[in-house]
Design a protein around this motif. Structure first.
Motif: not given
Lengths: 401, 215
Positions: A229, A241, A255, A257, A259, B68-69, B108, B144, B146, B150, B155
């Motif tokens: 992450v 982002s 991949e 993420n 947070e 989240a996201d 999250s 979605h 993630g 996620r 989640s």
């Protein structure tokens, strides 16, 4: 009777005493050798080497002082500080930092790099973990570079004793040992513990140099949810982002993420640097099996190749229960970071370093493309090249002692 | 004295034996291999045809259920050329003049911590926001992005709340490997667009909002 026998073997006693003395001397030499810092070859992009104590003079001459590598393009632009080695047992961090210092060249703006942010933590290991004190990486010509495997904490020889509870500079009450955990000591105290002073110096550097972006590089156990992450302060969420989307678009299968930095988890860089300076703050994590609680014996191979039979089995078990379909059991995760190398089911160091460097490059690009303050850095080893060619291909020849 | 030596020798032998067994197990286990890594291409994507009449309108209000996201989905909307705004705590008046409510799904722990709420409170809040959108006749698009991280205990509850209220779903394939979203979409007869990457998510959003390709 026993006493009589001992008296009858004075020579044996002498020999044993001598052996004990030799053993103690060897142990002392090995112990002291841990204070020798790993070699680092300064690359052509480094325009000056400063000391962290320049931003907080009481650090001068202490084990908390450390080198700050400045890559100044001489062209007006953004200023970025990247800290590696906050936790010296998170080895992908300082290996990535070494690659930055040895390869990167700044063409616009200024990049500042601290490879051994908690320098004291590099001088010892965590008790009862039986960590190797060092590990080696082979270069294509067969020569080898060595790196330190240190501790998550400042050396107690340098900061002792721990308080019973640590009320960190951000006001959160933590276990006493966290007074030696640099990433629980931000934004630091100018007259606090050594570790708090290091954190203070980093924040002073950011404030005095008008740093635009601060990036802190870490690793965590594969079973830890916050892994693979970026964690960003709210002022850095958009930038992160953009960087994350670019990363996933640029590297097939990558991949990662994002947070948000929690408001109630205090003392960490992504929260405190964002709150106490004008810089945008981002922290990145990769998965490191040698830190995990499932791991077996920590060997040099485990550190470099990321190979651990327990993690391989945990992953296989996870695949099996997920294959059974939906339901409570299937929704439970054992590992949050799957092995990076599918062929061997391992988390090799080169993958982890490659992830970090790709993340850094993406953040630098996002800063350039999405803000009015740009930075251009060349020479950062490419993600794919690092994975296929290995870390050694991008390390300078070992310097002569 | 003899018994002391015997004890030492036994201990050493036992230690050697345990080390040997451990090393053998290590060697055996390391020969095993497992699947998928980040150098592989993402899975093939499944594009579901969206009915012509289903075009989501701008401006979009981006929010989250699960904290989240949200920012990522907002950036994706922006890159898709959709006029959008991100609001974490949506109030009724925020929906005035809004064409679509875009909801990032997934939990999250850090996001919940940042908001100072627990999962149950967040589910309740999410249900209220979705109900407000429904009453205000604002279409809901669940997104979605993630992937597998996620999904799971935390989640899934948030994902379910949104998916059960949404008019369409955009889901990254990695987050739908167990068919979680497919099952809900089929049962509710709503479109599901499964994408492999964020680039495809941008395309899918642009298609749904009828944004011209040259934008």
């Amino acid at each position: 009777m026993e006493m009589e026998r001992r008296i009858h073997h004075p020579r044996l006693s002498s020999v044993l005493t001598a052996l004990g003395a030799v053993w103690a001397a060897v142990a002392a030499v090995l112990f002291l050798s841990a204070h020798r810092m790993e070699p680092l070859v300064v690359g052509e992009g480094v325009t000056s080497i400063r000391r962290l104590s320049e931003w907080h003079t009481p650090l001068a001459g202490t084990p908390g002082d450390t080198d700050v590598y400045v890559l100044d393009s001489g062209v007006e632009g953004a200023k970025v500080l990247i800290t590696f080695g906050t936790h010296p047992n998170e080895v992908a961090s300082h290996v990535a930092g070494t690659l930055m210092v040895e390869n990167a060249v700044c063409r616009e703006g200024m990049l500042m790099v601290i490879v051994h942010t908690n320098a004291s933590g590099f001088t010892h290991g965590d008790p009862q973990e039986a960590y190797p004190t060092r590990f080696e990486i082979e270069r294509p010509d067969g020569t080898r570079r060595w790196f330190r495997f240190g501790s998550r904490y400042t050396n107690p020889v340098h900061q002792w004793p721990d308080p019973t509870l640590h009320i960190n500079p951000a006001g959160q009450v933590l276990a006493g040992i966290d007074s030696r955990n640099l990433n629980r000591c931000y934004p630091g105290r100018p007259h606090g513990f050594l570790t708090e002073q290091v954190a203070w110096a980093v924040c002073e550097l950011i404030r005095q140099e008008d740093v635009d972006l601060f990036i802190d590089i870490h690793e965590a156990a594969p079973e830890y949810p916050t892994v693979n992450v970026m964690i960003a302060h709210e002022r850095a969420m958009e930038l992160a982002s953009e960087a994350l989307i670019d990363l996933e678009m640029g590297i097939p299968g990558f991949e990662i993420n994002l947070e948000p930095s929690p408001l109630n988890l205090r003392g960490l860089t992504h929260r405190e640097v964002g709150d106490s300076t004008d810089a945008m703050a981002v922290l990145m994590e990769t998965a490191n099996p040698s830190q995990g609680r499932l791991k077996g014996r920590t060997t040099e191979e485990q550190v470099v190749e990321g190979r651990d039979s327990a993690y391989t089995q945990a992953y296989q078990h996870q695949i099996e229960i997920q294959a059974r379909g939906t339901g409570d059991e299937a929704s439970r995760r054992i590992l949050w970071a799957l092995p990076y190398d599918s062929a061997s089911g391992t988390y090799p160091l080169r993958f982890r370093v490659a992830r970090h460097l790709a993340g850094i490059e993406s953040l630098l690009n996002a800063l350039t493309y999405h803000t009015d303050r740009g930075i251009a850095v060349e020479g950062i080893p490419d993600h794919g090249d690092l994975i296929t060619q290995g870390i050694g291909a991008f390390l300078a020849p070992p310097p002569e002692d | 004295m003899k018994s002391t030596w015997l004890l030492w020798m036994t201990t050493i032998c036992l230690a050697a034996l345990i080390t040997g067994i451990s090393a053998a197990q290590e060697t055996e286990a390391t020969t095993e291999t497992v699947a998928t890594d980040e150098t592989e291409s993402p899975p093939d994507t499944l594009m579901v045809v969206i009915p012509d009449e289903m075009v989501f309108a701008a401006p979009a209000l981006v929010t989250t259920v699960g904290r989240a996201d949200g920012t990522i989905v907002h950036v994706i909307c922006r890159r898709a050329g959709i006029d959008s705004e991100l609001i974490e705590e949506v109030q009724r008046e925020d929906l005035d003049g809004i064409g679509t409510l875009v909801v990032a799904m997934g939990g999250s722990t850090k996001g919940l911590g940042a908001a100072g709420v627990d999962a149950d409170t967040e589910v309740e809040r999410g249900e209220e926001v979705l109900a407000m959108a429904s009453v205000a006749d604002v279409p809901i698009l669940g997104v979605h992005v993630g992937g597998t991280p996620r999904r799971g205990e935390l989640s899934d509850e948030f994902c379910e709340v949104v998916a059960e209220a949404a008019d369409a779903l955009i889901v990254k394939a990695g987050g739908n490997e167990d068919g979680f979203f497919t099952e809900i979409a089929e049962r509710r007869d709503i479109p599901l667009i499964e994408v492999g990457t964020n680039a495809e998510a941008i395309e899918a959003l642009a298609d749904l909002f009828g944004v011209a390709e040259d934008q």
